[in-house]
Design a protein around this motif. Structure first.
Motif, PDB file in Angstrom:
ATOM      1  N   UNK A 130       0.883  -1.043   0.020  1.00  0.00           N
ATOM      2  CA  UNK A 130      -0.007  -0.062   0.062  1.00  0.00           C
ATOM      3  C   UNK A 130       0.799   1.386   0.053  1.00  0.00           C
ATOM      4  N   UNK A 131       2.166   1.091   0.448  1.00  0.00           N
ATOM      5  CA  UNK A 131       3.106   2.119   0.442  1.00  0.00           C
ATOM      6  C   UNK A 131       4.299   1.586  -0.253  1.00  0.00           C
ATOM      7  N   UNK A 132       5.196   2.324  -1.168  1.00  0.00           N
ATOM      8  CA  UNK A 132       5.940   1.734  -1.911  1.00  0.00           C
ATOM      9  C   UNK A 132       7.270   1.736  -0.879  1.00  0.00           C
ATOM     10  N   UNK A 133       7.570   2.783   0.050  1.00  0.00           N
ATOM     11  CA  UNK A 133       8.482   3.013   0.969  1.00  0.00           C
ATOM     12  C   UNK A 133       8.038   3.088   2.329  1.00  0.00           C
ATOM     13  N   UNK A 134       8.719   2.997   3.074  1.00  0.00           N
ATOM     14  CA  UNK A 134       8.546   3.377   4.507  1.00  0.00           C
ATOM     15  C   UNK A 134       9.755   3.965   5.276  1.00  0.00           C
ATOM     16  N   UNK A 135       9.427   4.827   6.130  1.00  0.00           N
ATOM     17  CA  UNK A 135      10.525   5.477   6.940  1.00  0.00           C
ATOM     18  C   UNK A 135      10.530   5.045   8.516  1.00  0.00           C
ATOM     19  N   UNK A 136      11.575   4.546   9.095  1.00  0.00           N
ATOM     20  CA  UNK A 136      11.152   4.066  10.449  1.00  0.00           C
ATOM     21  C   UNK A 136      12.385   4.643  11.215  1.00  0.00           C
ATOM     22  N   UNK A 137      12.238   4.956  12.531  1.00  0.00           N
ATOM     23  CA  UNK A 137      13.300   5.372  13.520  1.00  0.00           C
ATOM     24  C   UNK A 137      14.269   4.138  13.697  1.00  0.00           C
ATOM     25  N   UNK A 138      15.428   4.312  13.844  1.00  0.00           N
ATOM     26  CA  UNK A 138      16.241   2.911  14.199  1.00  0.00           C
ATOM     27  C   UNK A 138      17.071   3.172  15.575  1.00  0.00           C
ATOM     28  N   UNK A 139      17.687   4.551  15.543  1.00  0.00           N
ATOM     29  CA  UNK A 139      18.517   4.596  16.654  1.00  0.00           C
ATOM     30  C   UNK A 139      18.726   5.969  16.913  1.00  0.00           C
ATOM     31  N   UNK A 140      18.783   6.343  18.421  1.00  0.00           N
ATOM     32  CA  UNK A 140      19.087   7.785  18.649  1.00  0.00           C
ATOM     33  C   UNK A 140      20.332   7.734  19.454  1.00  0.00           C
ATOM     34  N   UNK A 146      14.696  21.602  24.503  1.00  0.00           N
ATOM     35  CA  UNK A 146      14.682  20.947  25.840  1.00  0.00           C
ATOM     36  C   UNK A 146      15.208  19.461  26.091  1.00  0.00           C
ATOM     37  N   UNK A 147      16.021  18.914  24.900  1.00  0.00           N
ATOM     38  CA  UNK A 147      16.783  17.753  25.038  1.00  0.00           C
ATOM     39  C   UNK A 147      17.947  18.060  25.715  1.00  0.00           C
ATOM     40  N   UNK A 148      18.354  16.849  26.306  1.00  0.00           N
ATOM     41  CA  UNK A 148      19.429  16.854  27.431  1.00  0.00           C
ATOM     42  C   UNK A 148      20.738  16.979  26.642  1.00  0.00           C
ATOM     43  N   UNK A 149      20.848  16.524  25.568  1.00  0.00           N
ATOM     44  CA  UNK A 149      22.070  16.567  24.922  1.00  0.00           C
ATOM     45  C   UNK A 149      21.891  17.449  24.005  1.00  0.00           C
ATOM     46  N   UNK A 150      22.789  18.464  23.448  1.00  0.00           N
ATOM     47  CA  UNK A 150      22.686  19.465  22.501  1.00  0.00           C
ATOM     48  C   UNK A 150      22.823  18.794  21.234  1.00  0.00           C
ATOM     49  N   UNK A 151      23.721  17.944  21.000  1.00  0.00           N
ATOM     50  CA  UNK A 151      23.966  17.361  19.762  1.00  0.00           C
ATOM     51  C   UNK A 151      23.245  15.802  19.492  1.00  0.00           C
ATOM     52  N   UNK A 152      21.913  16.151  19.475  1.00  0.00           N
ATOM     53  CA  UNK A 152      21.246  14.791  19.432  1.00  0.00           C
ATOM     54  C   UNK A 152      20.485  14.551  18.070  1.00  0.00           C
ATOM     55  N   UNK A 153      21.074  13.223  17.719  1.00  0.00           N
ATOM     56  CA  UNK A 153      20.582  12.999  16.427  1.00  0.00           C
ATOM     57  C   UNK A 153      19.864  11.612  16.334  1.00  0.00           C
ATOM     58  N   UNK A 154      19.039  11.388  15.375  1.00  0.00           N
ATOM     59  CA  UNK A 154      18.158  10.248  15.311  1.00  0.00           C
ATOM     60  C   UNK A 154      18.355   9.523  13.867  1.00  0.00           C
ATOM     61  N   UNK A 155      18.982   8.190  13.687  1.00  0.00           N
ATOM     62  CA  UNK A 155      18.873   7.741  12.477  1.00  0.00           C
ATOM     63  C   UNK A 155      17.516   7.114  11.996  1.00  0.00           C
ATOM     64  N   UNK A 156      17.107   7.182  10.771  1.00  0.00           N
ATOM     65  CA  UNK A 156      15.977   6.846  10.305  1.00  0.00           C
ATOM     66  C   UNK A 156      16.404   6.010   9.278  1.00  0.00           C
ATOM     67  N   UNK A 157      15.904   4.748   9.087  1.00  0.00           N
ATOM     68  CA  UNK A 157      15.794   3.793   7.915  1.00  0.00           C
ATOM     69  C   UNK A 157      14.995   3.897   6.854  1.00  0.00           C
ATOM     70  N   UNK A 158      15.263   3.833   5.557  1.00  0.00           N
ATOM     71  CA  UNK A 158      14.167   3.611   4.411  1.00  0.00           C
ATOM     72  C   UNK A 158      13.966   2.551   3.922  1.00  0.00           C
TER      73      UNK A 158
END
Length: 381
Positions: free
Chosen positions: A152-162, A270-282
């Motif tokens: 129903x969707x060709x692609x999806x995007x999901x969070x995998x790691x912070x 308001x995040x505790x870490x200024x350099x706060x990144x999240x990886x998303x997988x396609x």
């Protein structure tokens, strides 16, 4: 007719004189911009017509419409040719949107994301596919995987790691049995904002957000809102939507979510870490897009399980050392067999088309009771 005071008349005349003096030069520049805009529009539509022809050829050949490697090549070429004054990252963003709009004429891309409007997952999808993608909003990552696996969707995007809270365990579990594979990655700098109906932090009884966001802001919340309930919801944007219904509730979400749901941002970042990144997988089905070709920087992700015996984990790492393959991530998840068995989620630096990576993967397969490559895809250096 009312008489205008002399000082006001003089001031008005002075402004008019200044405007009249500057107007011819400014008018000429505006006319030049209008002319350039008209040329740009003509060229963009010419490009769109060519893209439609490309789409017809792809349709006849049955080849994939969306080619992220081709997008990356075009953008890199444009960035290299750019002499300024536009910044490279701005040129990159412009061209990604141009290519996204042209691709929508060839074949609109349906992309499942965690909803509602305003999630970081949505932002990651737009960064990868461009603003012309047809986004399908889901209530959970389970639904994103299901929509992608069912077609129903060709692609999806999901969070995998912070970076601060580690892996998104639900996504790891879903990778185990899904027929989809990973074809791309987006890394977002995450800035969480506290928002609510009133432009004040007073009287907040509950803070609503995704569990990961609550964990990423726990120190700030403990210091500034120690008595407020922390309430987990399906997404940060859903928390913002709910906060718009109750003046005693606040949400932790993106600036975009505050705009969408008409909320005041009462505390930024308001995040505790200024350099706060999240990886998303396609993700997508292999028939939608095959494994992308090797680039200069690739990651290969796999899931393995080894027999529960002494030295089994050591044996698993030997092929990587033997063939000089770097492991960039190792996570474990219980196999839920009741036998204290585990699945190991491993990220390797490299692509299966490289002989040393292929050799290491072959040996790992022989050693493993369970072995599954869940994707080989380009990552940013």
């Amino acid at each position: 007719m009312a008489e205008v005071p002399a000082e006001q008349s003089a001031a008005t005349t002075g402004v008019q004189t200044a405007n009249n003096t500057a107007a011819p030069e400014l008018l000429a520049l505006r006319q030049q911009i209008d002319s350039l805009d008209a040329q740009l529009l003509t060229l963009l539509n010419e490009r769109a017509h060519v893209a439609e022809q490309v789409g017809e050829i792809k349709r006849r050949e049955g080849s994939p419409f969306f080619r992220p490697d081709r997008v990356a090549q075009v953008i890199e070429k444009i960035k290299t040719a750019n002499t300024g004054p536009l910044k490279a990252e701005h040129v990159s963003a412009i061209w990604r949107e141009i290519m996204s709009a042209c691709l929508a004429l060839e074949s609109p891309q349906r992309v499942a994301v965690l909803g509602p409007l305003g999630t970081f997952c949505e932002q990651a999808a737009i960064e990868y596919f461009g603003g012309a993608a047809d986004l399908i909003y889901c209530n959970s990552f389970d639904e994103v995987f299901h929509a992608t696996a069912s077609g129903s969707a060709q692609y999806g995007v999901v969070g995998v790691e912070n970076m601060t809270e580690g892996v998104v365990t639900r996504s790891l579990d879903l990778f185990l049995h899904t027929p989809t594979h990973v074809v791309g990655e987006v890394s977002l700098l995450i800035r969480h904002n506290l928002m609510r109906q009133d432009n004040s932090q007073d009287g907040i009884e509950a803070v609503l957000a995704h569990p990961q966001a609550l964990a990423q802001c726990q120190n700030w919340l403990a210091k500034h809102l120690p008595n407020a309930e922390r309430r987990a919801v399906s997404s940060n944007a859903e928390g913002a939507r709910l906060a718009a219904t109750n003046p005693a509730w606040a949400a932790i979400a993106s600036e975009r979510a505050s705009t969408i749901f008409g909320l005041h941002i009462v505390a930024h970042a308001v995040q505790d870490e200024a350099y706060n990144r999240t990886r998303f997988a396609v993700i997508c089905l292999p028939q939608t897009m095959a494994t992308p070709p090797a680039s200069a920087h690739d990651c290969t992700s796999l899931i393995v399980s080894v027999p529960n015996r002494p030295g089994a984990m050591h044996d698993l790492l030997v092929p990587l050392k033997t063939h000089g393959v770097s492991m960039t991530r190792l996570e474990s998840r219980p196999a839920r067999t009741g036998q204290w068995d585990y699945y190991f989620y491993i990220d390797l630096d490299g692509h299966p088309s490289q002989p040393n990576v292929a050799a290491a993967l072959a040996e790992l397969r022989e050693l493993s009771a369970f072995f599954k490559v869940i994707g080989s895809y380009p990552v940013k250096a």
